[in-house]
Scaffold this active site. Structure first.
Site: not given
Length: 329
Positions: A114, A166
């Site tokens: 990764s 949010k």
């Protein structure tokens, strides 16, 4: 007679010094990047090693400052972590290489998975060991939802926001389709950045198609070589020995100095009893996390940035490999 012998000896020594000044040995710098890729400062006294731009900047700078520098070798051993820090460290090394006109060659130890592989792509060439784990070109994030649990105990979630999105992916609320789509869009963009970086670095050396290379799968060194993710099977010490013999100065860059270096041997997991105990605790934590993941169906990580320090502990096969490696010690 002894006077003449002394004179000849002194002249020989002086000639050797002059020759050394005029024809100095080439220098090869070795930078070791080990640990998960996380933001934040350097660890204190035996804390977990982290890779990020701020914790590695001085080490990288020192490696490129050496006189008569011919090559920089990057030793990578990382399961990944933050995409941003992976990008920052990789680009910083590339910029240094261009500025000093010195090649960077990467050597993978246990793994460059990764984000670890993202950093490995900073080199003009990448080498790995036969049993190294290489690749995992993908992005992951995970969480748990506890809305049913808090409902069972009569707990009410109260969240107030300015901005309708949010509180997206709030674990205290049922999962919303709109939140899922937004998160998938972010992951897709991050994944594309990773793919573009690998393709730019490796170019025509890549031998697999996109469906094979960019699924997030990791391979051992030999298979990674077949796919063009690495350029060969080799080690940093073996490469330096064959290329330069004993006519080379090897500079091994250090993360810290002073007291950190003095106590480093005691806290180094490779050499200390304390490190072995830490490794055992990590494996126990990994097993607990795997059990929790199986129960909840999720974990919490981004680009292999897991709270578990055992490499690839989210993967049961890799956990078994880690356990076997511990037995070998």
């Amino acid at each position: 007679m002894s006077f003449l012998l002394s004179k000849v000896k002194n002249m020989a020594l002086r000639s050797k010094r002059i020759s050394g000044y005029m024809n100095p040995k080439p220098t090869v710098s070795v930078i070791r990047l080990e640990g998960k890729i996380l933001s934040g400062g350097s660890p204190k006294f035996g804390g977990e090693k982290k890779i990020n731009l701020e914790s590695t900047r001085k080490m990288i700078d020192d490696a490129f400052k050496q006189k008569n520098l011919k090559l920089v070798c990057l030793n990578v051993n990382s399961p990944g972590g933050s995409p941003v820090q992976s990008d920052l460290v990789s680009q910083y090394i590339k910029d240094k290489s261009l500025k000093h006109k010195v090649d960077v060659i990467v050597f993978v130890e246990d793994m460059a998975a990764s984000g670890g592989y993202w950093i490995a792509c900073a080199g003009s060439k990448i080498y790995a060991c036969r049993s190294s784990l290489v690749g995992s070109i993908g992005v992951i994030t995970a969480s748990i939802g506890v809305h049913e649990l808090i409902k069972k105990y009569g707990i009410e979630s109260r969240i107030f926001t300015a901005g309708e999105n949010k509180a997206g992916m709030n674990p205290l609320e049922p999962l919303k389709e709109a939140d899922i789509q937004r998160l998938k869009s972010i992951l897709t963009h991050l994944h594309q950045h990773f793919i573009d970086h690998v393709k730019t670095s490796r170019g025509e050396r890549l031998k697999g198609d996109d469906e094979t290379l960019f699924t997030g799968e990791a391979w051992t060194g030999n298979k990674a070589l077949e796919l063009g993710l690495v350029d060969g099977i080799d080690t940093v010490d073996g490469y330096i020995e064959r290329t330069y013999g004993d006519k080379v100065k090897v500079y091994r860059a250090k993360r810290g100095g002073g007291l950190a270096n003095l106590l480093g041997a005691f806290f180094d997991p490779d050499f200390s009893v304390m490190g072995q105990l830490v490794a055992v605790n990590q494996l126990i934590a990994a097993n607990q996390q795997l059990a929790a993941n199986e129960y909840s169906g999720s974990s919490f990580s981004l680009d292999q940035n897991s709270p578990i320090t055992t490499p690839l502990a989210e993967d049961s096969m890799a956990l078994k490999i880690s356990q076997e490696s511990l037995k070998l010690k």
